[in-house]
Scaffold this active site. Structure first.
Site, PDB file in Angstrom:
ATOM      1  N   ASP A  72      88.879  61.141  33.049  1.00  0.00           N
ATOM      2  CA  ASP A  72      88.454  61.123  34.444  1.00  0.00           C
ATOM      3  C   ASP A  72      89.566  61.662  35.332  1.00  0.00           C
ATOM      4  OD1 ASP A  72      89.931  58.700  33.767  1.00  0.00           O
ATOM      5  OD2 ASP A  72      89.444  57.979  35.787  1.00  0.00           O
ATOM      6  N   GLU A 128      90.642  55.494  34.147  1.00  0.00           N
ATOM      7  CA  GLU A 128      92.054  55.194  34.375  1.00  0.00           C
ATOM      8  C   GLU A 128      92.441  55.376  35.831  1.00  0.00           C
ATOM      9  OE1 GLU A 128      96.354  55.713  34.811  1.00  0.00           O
ATOM     10  OE2 GLU A 128      94.801  57.201  35.269  1.00  0.00           O
TER      11      GLU A 128
END
Length: 412
Positions: A72, A128
């Site tokens: 991500d 994250e």
């Protein structure tokens, strides 16, 4: 290492946007990452969806080495049109190229260069950048029993490895007051805004009391930073509600525990108001002891490869390496790309560094699998779980601290 293939893989990942908040985009990105891993490693990953977020895990035999990365990014969908993939004069650009899609490419090619990936687990998470709320347990589960964790976050300036990281805590302090007409009868109100001002000043003083002296490893002191403020409803109403969010960065577990204790001991000063504190520790510090032996090993391997030995630095930002170190797994961070501009428009990767970084990672994995004994880190999970875990509310709703009570009385 074949740099041409690495760059083709990097372009493929960067060209698939994966904004953390867009779970459909993260799922599309996971499919691209999984297909790339299949090409390079010959096997598909386990796809794990938690709270709508897609994570990937490749497991080869019984893992002794964990590689940790994320797919991500912080970039909203549409950023690619404004900052497209480009490769000019040896510099690759594009959303997420440095943080941390180049690290994923290096991980795939490092594993492919091993005689066998047996004994390795590669975990690629999808949240994250927003604090790993759905993947934390998965990261800790994957790290348990491993001799080492290598984190593919980008390197620090000049490609330095990250040997220590501050821990993080996040709080929300909410003041409950009593509304009244600001012109007709303000004395009947209990101004939550004024009380919030007192609490912001109190929060600012906490950092000065949390450290026992100079912070280790060059991390700098504890910081307690009030950030997002809100309160009030109309200009002629005494505010009945006000709140502040608080960002905390700590160099040691001891400082994290002291800050938590002091934040929960906050007491109101304005009559008629009460406080509610929620949140708590999120990531424990990655302390120098967790990375020391692995950093020494990296320096030896770099020398054997004819490379300049890496520098080791301590940084204030946190990563999923904080979680692996927190459960006692020796951890070395910053093994990803060399470049700069994380979370900024000038994000970039120096592509000529990618093969060397990949060879270094291959050497680290092979050495640990071959029996290099990293020193065991002390498990610190207890400091950030249980009653101190993020999300705990203190005092409990309905029994919050109220002006005129002691913190002990309010907590019963």
């Amino acid at each position: 290492m074949n740099l041409r293939l690495m760059l083709e893989d990097l372009e493929e990942l960067v060209s698939c946007e994966s904004f953390s908040a867009d779970h459909e985009a993260v799922a599309r990105s996971a499919r691209v990452v999984a297909d790339q891993g299949l090409r390079r490693l010959g096997t598909r990953p386990e796809t794990i969806v938690i709270d709508g977020v897609t994570h990937l895990r490749w497991t080869f035999g019984t893992p002794r080495v964990l590689l940790v990365g994320h797919h991500d990014t912080v970039w909203p969908i549409g950023t690619l049109a404004e900052h497209p993939w480009s490769l000019v004069d040896g510099i690759a650009r594009g959303p997420g190229v440095f943080d941390m899609k180049a690290g994923l490419v290096q991980a795939f090619h490092a594993l492919a260069a091993l005689p066998s990936p047996e004994g390795v687990c590669l975990l690629v998470t999808g949240d994250e950048e927003v604090g790993s709320p759905s993947s934390r347990a998965l990261i800790e589960e994957s790290a348990r029993g491993c001799a080492a964790a290598f984190v593919l976050e980008a390197g620090a300036d000049g490609g330095a490895l990250k040997t220590a990281r501050k821990g993080t805590s996040n709080y929300a302090v909410t003041v409950h007051g009593r509304a009244a007409h600001a012109g007709l009868e303000p004395e009947r109100g209990a101004n939550a805004g004024i009380e919030l001002a007192h609490q912001i000043l109190a929060l600012g003083a906490i950092a000065l009391s949390a450290d026992d002296g100079a912070a280790p490893d060059g991390l700098g002191p504890t910081t307690v930073t009030p950030t997002v403020l809100s309160g009030g409803t109309t200009t002629n109403t005494v505010p009945a509600l006000a709140s502040v969010e608080v960002d905390v960065r700590v160099p040691t577990l001891a400082a994290q525990a002291r800050v938590d204790e002091m934040v929960r001991a906050l007491a109101p000063r304005t009559p008629g108001t009460r406080l509610e504190v929620s949140g708590g520790p999120n990531r424990p510090p990655l302390e120098q002891a967790s990375s020391a032996r692995l950093f020494e090993l990296a320096c030896r391997i770099a020398k054997d490869l004819g490379m300049e030995p890496p520098r080791g630095v301590a940084v204030g930002g946190a990563s999923d390496g904080n979680f692996t170190a927190g459960i006692g797994c020796p951890t070395l961070d910053g093994l990803g790309a060399v470049g700069g501009g994380a979370h900024a428009a000038h994000e970039h990767v120096v592509v000529e560094e990618m093969p060397g970084r990949t060879r270094l990672l291959t050497g680290l994995i092979a050495s640990v699998l071959g029996g290099e004994p990293p020193a065991g880190a002390v498990a610190t999970e207890a400091a950030v779980t249980g009653e101190a875990a993020a999300g705990r509310t203190s005092p409990a709703a309905g029994s919050s601290a109220t002006a005129g009570e002691s913190p002990g009385e309010a907590g019963r």
